[in-house]
Scaffold this active site. Structure first.
Site, PDB file in Angstrom:
ATOM      1  N   ASP A 213       0.861  -1.101  -0.041  1.00 11.22           N
ATOM      2  CA  ASP A 213       0.228  -0.068  -0.149  1.00 11.22           C
ATOM      3  C   ASP A 213       0.908   1.438   0.046  1.00 11.22           C
ATOM      4  O   ASP A 213       1.852   1.262   0.632  1.00 11.22           O
ATOM      5  CB  ASP A 213      -0.861  -0.106   1.313  1.00 11.22           C
ATOM      6  CG  ASP A 213      -1.850   1.245   1.383  1.00 11.22           C
ATOM      7  OD1 ASP A 213      -2.809   1.077   0.477  1.00 11.22           O
ATOM      8  OD2 ASP A 213      -1.625   1.957   1.992  1.00 11.22           O
ATOM      9  N   GLU A 248      13.252 -15.954  -0.407  1.00 10.46           N
ATOM     10  CA  GLU A 248      13.508 -17.114   0.276  1.00 10.46           C
ATOM     11  C   GLU A 248      12.449 -18.101   0.275  1.00 10.46           C
ATOM     12  O   GLU A 248      12.592 -19.212   0.642  1.00 10.46           O
ATOM     13  CB  GLU A 248      13.455 -16.800   1.875  1.00 10.46           C
ATOM     14  CG  GLU A 248      14.561 -15.738   2.378  1.00 10.46           C
ATOM     15  CD  GLU A 248      14.234 -15.284   3.631  1.00 10.46           C
ATOM     16  OE1 GLU A 248      13.500 -15.536   4.467  1.00 10.46           O
ATOM     17  OE2 GLU A 248      14.974 -14.131   4.099  1.00 10.46           O
TER      18      GLU A 248
HETATM   19  C1  GLC Z   1      -4.072   3.303  -0.502  1.00 11.10           C
HETATM   20  C2  GLC Z   1      -5.394   2.660  -0.728  1.00 11.10           C
HETATM   21  C3  GLC Z   1      -6.402   3.444   0.102  1.00 11.10           C
HETATM   22  C4  GLC Z   1      -6.067   3.851   1.286  1.00 11.10           C
HETATM   23  C5  GLC Z   1      -4.544   4.530   1.418  1.00 11.10           C
HETATM   24  C6  GLC Z   1      -4.149   4.904   2.760  1.00 11.10           C
HETATM   25  O1  GLC Z   1      -3.941   4.317  -1.528  1.00 11.10           O
HETATM   26  O2  GLC Z   1      -5.624   2.121  -1.745  1.00 11.10           O
HETATM   27  O3  GLC Z   1      -7.496   3.071   0.014  1.00 11.10           O
HETATM   28  O4  GLC Z   1      -6.852   4.944   1.704  1.00 11.10           O
HETATM   29  O5  GLC Z   1      -3.714   3.775   0.798  1.00 11.10           O
HETATM   30  O6  GLC Z   1      -3.674   3.700   3.441  1.00 11.10           O
END
Ligand code: GLC
Length: 530
Positions: A213, A248
């Site tokens: 993310d 790994e």
């Molecule tokens: C990314 C995710 C989103 C979230 C953001 C903060 O963009 O896709 O849904 O709000 O990160 O974690």
């Protein structure tokens, strides 16, 4: 479509991801197994046959960890457990095994930029006070002004409002997103080690891939008055470390959420010792215009081919406007800064284009992402009642930006009225009554439905498409035509008028009825080459 093998065009099982169709499950809106109105693992497990029949090779789940849900689970309170509303760790393990039994891999979401203010580390940091090693795991700073009453700098949060929040002892902490999502300090080796351990925790449980993310924003220059957190060179060392952990294990992959306009900078994340793939947001945001689409496809190939990394093709996800709504508007591009909420959308035109876009995306070489509900042609729900909205963007924009709840409404499975088989309880976001025409039950029985188009397309794609190369064919202005190695030809008509077809042996699949020998406007077709 059951069995233990992983069918598809890719001979090397370790390289399953290069051409995979990956289905994105937004768990709390997929299917509710226990009747509390929130989707969960029990609901997902019960619907695995649906995903197997759809023909996907992997499932990516949005964060499934314990979370106060300040940002739909992207505020993670414990990276090594499952949110109780979603189920248990044992159920997650059972899900991974059952999916494998159907030839479906599991990809989970890891959020390294920030945790939750309820996470143990943050609770400890607040308790331990200024100058403590516990605070060094986050980005705490003294404030400016005579009494530290001003934030350390003027950075703004991506969700709106200031990026700093003050704690009772007077220090401030940075959060690029909501205040409930404090940013980690990636200069601290403890943070690095912690995430390596989290990766191993899930790889040991059979997870096949990690979606990373907000991957580009982990390193910050807090001395800069200008916001300075996107794409600092230091992030690459972090992902090299993650890659060593993934390597790994066999066949495990890293997928980056990397929103960067500069393709040269984007490509750096895909170097052989970093991530395996990344989401193609240039294509996702591209308007429904022939030159722009061709440019985006060419740019994507030019970025990926020299690295040997497969491109990905993405039309939607849980953060963006549903395609049938977007493509029905006068402006068909997507932009986070202006979601065009309320811009009129022609549903017939939108659906027609979304069907054509689906065949285009499925035919391109590389991996494909399908966001749940895309295969049902669900529209963005723009008229949710204000009191139902949960997206922090809605709150932090002072109720000026409707945010992302409209693409997160629980799926309609069956029946004539809400909750449409989603579960026994009242869904956490209300479903429009018109969705009775869009349930999976209705669509599976209709040869002309969006669901049937996706099912047929994904099954053909496993045999004839996926990883590989493509060659553009000569075509009139406004028509995109290319051939894949299997001989399949994809033609998309964006001229606004019917167009002729190239020589071919047969029609394999079309996004809408052909007009004699002509391809109608906003229609795509797959042909077997002559
Ligand atoms: C990314 C995710 C989103 C979230 C953001 C903060 O963009 O896709 O849904 O709000 O990160 O974690």
């Amino acid at each position: 479509m059951s069995g233990s093998a992983f069918p598809g065009a890719t001979p090397d099982p370790q390289a399953w991801w290069r051409g995979a169709a990956i289905y994105q499950v937004y768990l709390r809106s997929f299917a509710d197994g226990n009747g509390d109105g929130v989707g969960d693992l029990a609901g997902l497990r019960a619907r695995l046959p649906y995903l197997s029949d759809l023909g996907v090779g992997a499932i990516w789940l949005n964060p499934w960890y314990p979370s106060p849900m300040a940002d739909g689970g992207y505020d993670v309170a414990d990276y090594r457990d499952i949110e109780p509303a979603f189920g248990t760790l044992a159920e997650a393990e059972a899900f991974i095994a059952e999916a494998h039994g159907l030839g479906i891999r599991t990809i989970i979401d890891i959020v390294p930029n920030h945790g939750s203010d309820q996470q143990e580390w943050f609770v400890q940091a607040l308790r331990a006070g200024p100058g403590s090693p516990e605070r060094e795991r986050f980005l705490f700073r003294a404030g400016r002004g005579e009494n530290g009453e001003l934030p350390p700098n003027d950075w703004k949060s991506i969700f709106g409002g200031p990026a700093w929040t003050r704690v009772p002892d007077g220090e401030w902490y940075l959060h690029l997103f909501a205040p409930e999502q404090p940013d980690f300090n990636w200069a601290n080796p403890e943070v690095v080690a912690e995430f390596h351990d989290v990766l191993r925790f899930w790889f040991d449980r059979g997870v096949d891939g990690i979606r990373i993310d907000s991957a580009a924003v982990l390193i910050k220059d807090l001395d800069s008055e200008e916001e300075s957190y996107t794409d600092h060179d230091g992030v690459h060392e972090i992902y090299r470390g993650w890659r060593r952990v993934a390597d790994e294990y066999g066949g495990r992959i890293l997928i980056g959420e990397v929103w960067l306009p500069d393709q040269e900078r984007f490509a750096r994340y895909l170097r052989p010792d970093e991530m395996h793939t990344a989401f193609n947001f240039d294509f996702l945001a591209c308007p429904w215009e022939p030159d722009a689409l061709r440019r985006s496809i060419d740019l994507t190939l030019a970025t990926h081919v020299p690295l040997g990394a497969p491109p990905t093709w993405v039309l939607s996800n849980h953060d963006v406007t549903r395609p049938v709504t977007r493509y029905g508007r006068a402006d068909t591009s997507f932009d986070h800064a202006d979601r065009k909420h309320g811009m009129p959308s022609d549903p017939v035109l939108g659906e027609r284009r979304a069907r054509a876009a689906a065949l285009l995306a499925m035919a391109l070489p590389g991996g494909l992402y399908v966001y749940q509900g895309e295969e049902l042609g669900l529209p963005e729900v723009e008229d949710l009642p204000d009191e139902a909205r949960q997206d922090p963007i809605w709150f932090r924009s002072g109720h000026t930006d409707l945010g992302r709840d409209g693409c997160r409404v629980p799926l309609p499975w069956s029946g004539d009225e809400p909750p449409f088989g989603f579960g026994a309880g009242r869904p956490w976001l209300p479903q429009p009554p018109e969705w009775k025409a869009l349930t999976a039950e209705v669509q599976v029985a209709d040869p002309a439905s969006m669901l049937t188009l996706y099912r047929t397309g994904l099954h053909l794609r496993r045999v004839l498409l996926g990883d590989g190369t493509m060659t553009w064919l000569d075509a009139q202005d406004g028509v995109l035509a290319f051939r894949r190695e299997s001989g399949l030809i994809c033609v998309v008509n964006l001229t606004g008028r019917p167009a002729g077809l190239p020589p071919h042996e047969s029609v394999l699949l079309a996004s809408g009825p052909l007009d004699g020998g002509l391809l109608p406007a906003d229609t795509a077709v797959w042909l077997r080459g002559a």
